[in-house]
Design a protein around this motif. Structure first.
Motif, short mmCIF file in Angstrom:
data_model
loop_
_atom_site.label_atom_id
_atom_site.label_comp_id
_atom_site.label_asym_id
_atom_site.label_seq_id
_atom_site.Cartn_x
_atom_site.Cartn_y
_atom_site.Cartn_z
N ALA A 176 4.50 25.35 38.83
CA ALA A 176 5.67 24.47 38.77
C ALA A 176 6.77 25.08 37.91
O ALA A 176 7.95 25.10 38.30
CB ALA A 176 5.27 23.10 38.24
N LEU A 177 6.40 25.58 36.73
CA LEU A 177 7.41 26.14 35.83
C LEU A 177 7.99 27.44 36.38
O LEU A 177 9.16 27.75 36.16
CB LEU A 177 6.82 26.36 34.44
CG LEU A 177 6.39 25.09 33.70
CD1 LEU A 177 5.81 25.43 32.34
CD2 LEU A 177 7.57 24.12 33.54
N THR A 178 7.19 28.21 37.10
CA THR A 178 7.66 29.47 37.66
C THR A 178 8.76 29.23 38.69
O THR A 178 9.66 30.05 38.84
CB THR A 178 6.49 30.26 38.29
OG1 THR A 178 5.57 30.59 37.24
CG2 THR A 178 6.97 31.54 38.95
N VAL A 179 8.70 28.11 39.40
CA VAL A 179 9.77 27.81 40.37
C VAL A 179 10.79 26.83 39.79
O VAL A 179 11.61 26.27 40.51
CB VAL A 179 9.20 27.26 41.70
CG1 VAL A 179 8.32 28.29 42.36
CG2 VAL A 179 8.42 25.96 41.49
N GLY A 180 10.73 26.62 38.46
CA GLY A 180 11.75 25.81 37.81
C GLY A 180 11.59 24.32 37.97
O GLY A 180 12.56 23.58 37.82
N ASN A 181 10.38 23.85 38.26
CA ASN A 181 10.16 22.42 38.50
C ASN A 181 9.43 21.81 37.30
O ASN A 181 8.21 21.60 37.34
CB ASN A 181 9.37 22.22 39.79
CG ASN A 181 9.38 20.77 40.25
OD1 ASN A 181 9.69 19.87 39.47
ND2 ASN A 181 9.04 20.55 41.51
#
Length: 202
Positions: free
Chosen positions: A23-28
């Motif tokens: 999630a954090l890798t795609v900015g979510n």
């Protein structure tokens, strides 16, 4: 879903860990936050390895939500729990995450100490990914200290190692601070294509 269906929850924490990374890798950050109740409710064997990973996940979630003081508490607990083990990557990540949080709190000397610890744990591993994360952390540290030439030198090295590991976005540092560093790199015409792609990924 499969864990719930089978009532087998031994790996719930690690499923959530990869979910948070993804999630954090795609900015979510919202999706990462949505996993937090499941992480908190997870029943674990009382192993420090699990405790360290538990606090590590919550460090990243709180970091990207801007809850830096909560992130620091979790990062320090992750580090304390990891000290029982000599698992290189676990100790490396514990110091790296704490350093990244301390950067956002303005505790730059403490951050530098933990970046040094992370670098020592990575010595002899010959890992481009670990080297990239250390170089990027040192670039952010120099950027925060107002030393642009030093920041660009570290950023240049980080970019070279990032290309070896695929150039993906890292969730270990706060994205707004990373953006500032990348803008500095763009202004200096430092590998424009790579930096523009990193900004797009954020």
């Amino acid at each position: 879903h499969l864990a719930d269906e089978s009532d087998s929850h031994a790996m719930d924490l690690y499923i959530c860990l990869f979910g948070v990374y993804g999630a954090l890798t795609v900015g979510n950050a919202a999706a990462a936050q949505a996993l937090q109740p499941r992480i908190t409710d997870t029943t674990l064997n009382p192993r420090n390895l699990d405790v360290s990973s538990f606090h590590h996940v919550l460090t990243l979630v709180n970091l990207h939500l801007g809850n830096f003081h909560d992130a620091e508490q979790h990062a320090r607990q992750a580090l304390a729990a990891s000290e029982e083990f000599r698992i290189v990557f676990l100790r490396f990540i514990a110091h790296l995450c704490l350093a990244g949080v301390l950067l956002e709190l303005g505790k730059l000397n403490q951050a530098a100490e933990h970046f040094e610890h992370a670098a020592r744990w990575s010595q002899g591993i010959n890992s481009a990914a670990m080297t990239h994360l250390c170089q990027l952390g040192n670039a952010l540290l120099a950027f925060k200290r107002g030393h642009p030439a030093e920041a660009l030198a570290h950023l240049g090295g980080a970019i070279e190692n990032a290309k070896i590991v695929g150039g993906h976005y890292t969730p270990f540092y706060y994205r707004e601070t990373l953006s500032g560093l990348y803008v500095l790199g763009l202004d200096a015409r430092l590998d424009v294509d790579y930096l523009q792609n990193q900004i797009r990924l954020q």
